[in-house]
Design a protein around this motif. Structure first.
Motif, PDB file in Angstrom:
ATOM      1  N   GLU A 150     -10.051 -10.917 -39.736  1.00  0.00           N
ATOM      2  CA  GLU A 150      -9.158 -10.388 -38.703  1.00  0.00           C
ATOM      3  C   GLU A 150      -9.112  -8.874 -38.738  1.00  0.00           C
ATOM      4  O   GLU A 150      -9.053  -8.288 -39.816  1.00  0.00           O
ATOM      5  N   ASP A 177      -3.568 -18.580 -41.606  1.00  0.00           N
ATOM      6  CA  ASP A 177      -3.573 -17.240 -41.021  1.00  0.00           C
ATOM      7  C   ASP A 177      -3.146 -16.194 -42.045  1.00  0.00           C
ATOM      8  O   ASP A 177      -2.443 -16.522 -43.005  1.00  0.00           O
ATOM      9  N   ASP A 178      -3.537 -14.958 -41.840  1.00  0.00           N
ATOM     10  CA  ASP A 178      -3.057 -13.821 -42.646  1.00  0.00           C
ATOM     11  C   ASP A 178      -3.293 -14.034 -44.132  1.00  0.00           C
ATOM     12  O   ASP A 178      -2.457 -13.621 -44.958  1.00  0.00           O
TER      13      ASP A 178
HETATM   14 MG    MG Z   1      -3.421 -13.172 -38.616  1.00  0.00          MG
END
Ligand code: MG
Ligand code: C2E
Ligand code: MG
Ligand code: MG
Length: 284
Positions: free
Chosen positions: A241, A184-185
């Motif tokens: 995202e 993620d991220d």
């Molecule tokens: Mg994220």
């Protein structure tokens, strides 16, 4: 002159520190009661699969409605829950609730010959390293009558800062169960290419801070393009995202991003709203 303990500035600073500490204690106290008082809920943010135009994944996101403070953002309370160890029971609640919801959607959609999107659940560092995590995930799936193909787990790279060997072993066990893993991220904080070669993630999620510049000529575009190629070369799918505008969506499609998630497609949705969307019913 700044004598120790004197001066209006020093006094102001002490008071500010004290009220910050009091706020933190209050937040901890309220957070400790939140689970048993049923103050948590989940929303689900759909991701658009560009090749098919369908929703193949969605992310479960935690919401806390605190009677004293109103709605509190997970960006504010998850780190606190993590610090005081509460993220373990809260994370278990999230996992079980997300699976239960997918089980419910699965039964509804089966009547129409469809299937629900795979649900991505965020798991924090402390939770990943907690004993019994793998068994808990297995039992959440089993209780909801779901196979591993319904679940994806999202982790951030900060996980590797704590106890990389144990983190890798746990991720390996989850993957052997057939659960997909996403990083993620990506592109913020401690992003390091070495983690990508050490561990076979199924998916890389490009952080919003990079995605928001993808329609800017030059650097913004080049960075996202490079990350997409790198991920694909390593056999990973890519989700962008925080897509907010049609111009960003267009660029992401040109770059062959696999899925896009963002307010420009859908905001995180209440289960009832999601259900109507997936069933093709008109919005309420
Ligand atoms: Mg994220
Ligand atoms: P994340 O996992 O990176 O989740 C994506 C965040 O971006 C969500 O914020 C989502 O609402 C927001 N977002 C999605 N599209 C857009 C967009 O187009 N524009 C903007 N400005 N924001 C967008 P949210 O729900 O506030 O969650 C914040 C963070 O809190 C999450 O970031 C995640 O790190 C953490 N979190 C949320 N739920 C959980 C959970 O159940 N467990 C754990 N451990 N962490 C969670
Ligand atoms: Mg996430
Ligand atoms: Mg984030």
């Amino acid at each position: 002159a700044a004598k120790a303990g004197g001066g209006a500035q020093a006094r102001w600073f002490r008071n500010a520190m004290q009220s910050q500490a009091e706020d933190r204690l209050q937040l901890e106290g309220l957070l400790r009661e939140a689970l048993e008082r049923n103050q948590f809920s989940l929303v689900f943010q759909p991701q658009l699969h560009l090749a098919t135009g369908r929703i193949q994944h969605m992310e479960a996101l935690l919401r806390w409605q605190c009677p004293a403070l109103g709605p509190v953002s997970p960006a504010a309370f998850v780190p606190v829950a993590e610090d005081i160890g509460l993220i373990v029971p809260i994370g278990e609640w999230v996992m079980r609730e997300a699976c239960r919801e997918v089980g419910r959607l699965r039964r509804l959609l089966a009547l129409k010959g469809g299937r629900p999107p795979r649900v991505a659940v965020n798991v924090s560092a402390h939770q990943l390293l907690s004993p019994g995590l793998v068994e808990m995930v297995q039992s959440a799936l089993a209780d909801a009558g779901l196979g591993p193909e319904h679940l994806e787990i999202e982790i951030t790279e900060s996980i590797f800062l704590q106890d990389a060997d144990r983190a890798l072993a746990t991720l390996e066990s989850l993957r052997q169960l057939g659960i997909e893993l996403a990083i993620d991220d990506f592109g913020t904080g401690y992003s390091s290419f070495s983690y990508l070669t050490q561990f076979p993630f199924d998916r890389l999620k490009i952080d919003r801070s990079l995605v928001m510049n993808v329609d800017q000529p030059g650097k913004g575009y080049a960075i996202v393009a490079a990350i997409v190629s790198l991920a694909h070369a390593l056999g990973m799918k890519v989700t962008a995202e925080g897509m907010e505008t049609p111009a960003q969506a267009e660029q992401l499609e040109a770059l062959q991003c696999d899925d896009i998630q963002g307010y420009g497609f859908h905001r995180p949705l209440q289960p009832k709203v999601l259900e109507r969307l997936l069933l093709g019913a008109p919005p309420l």
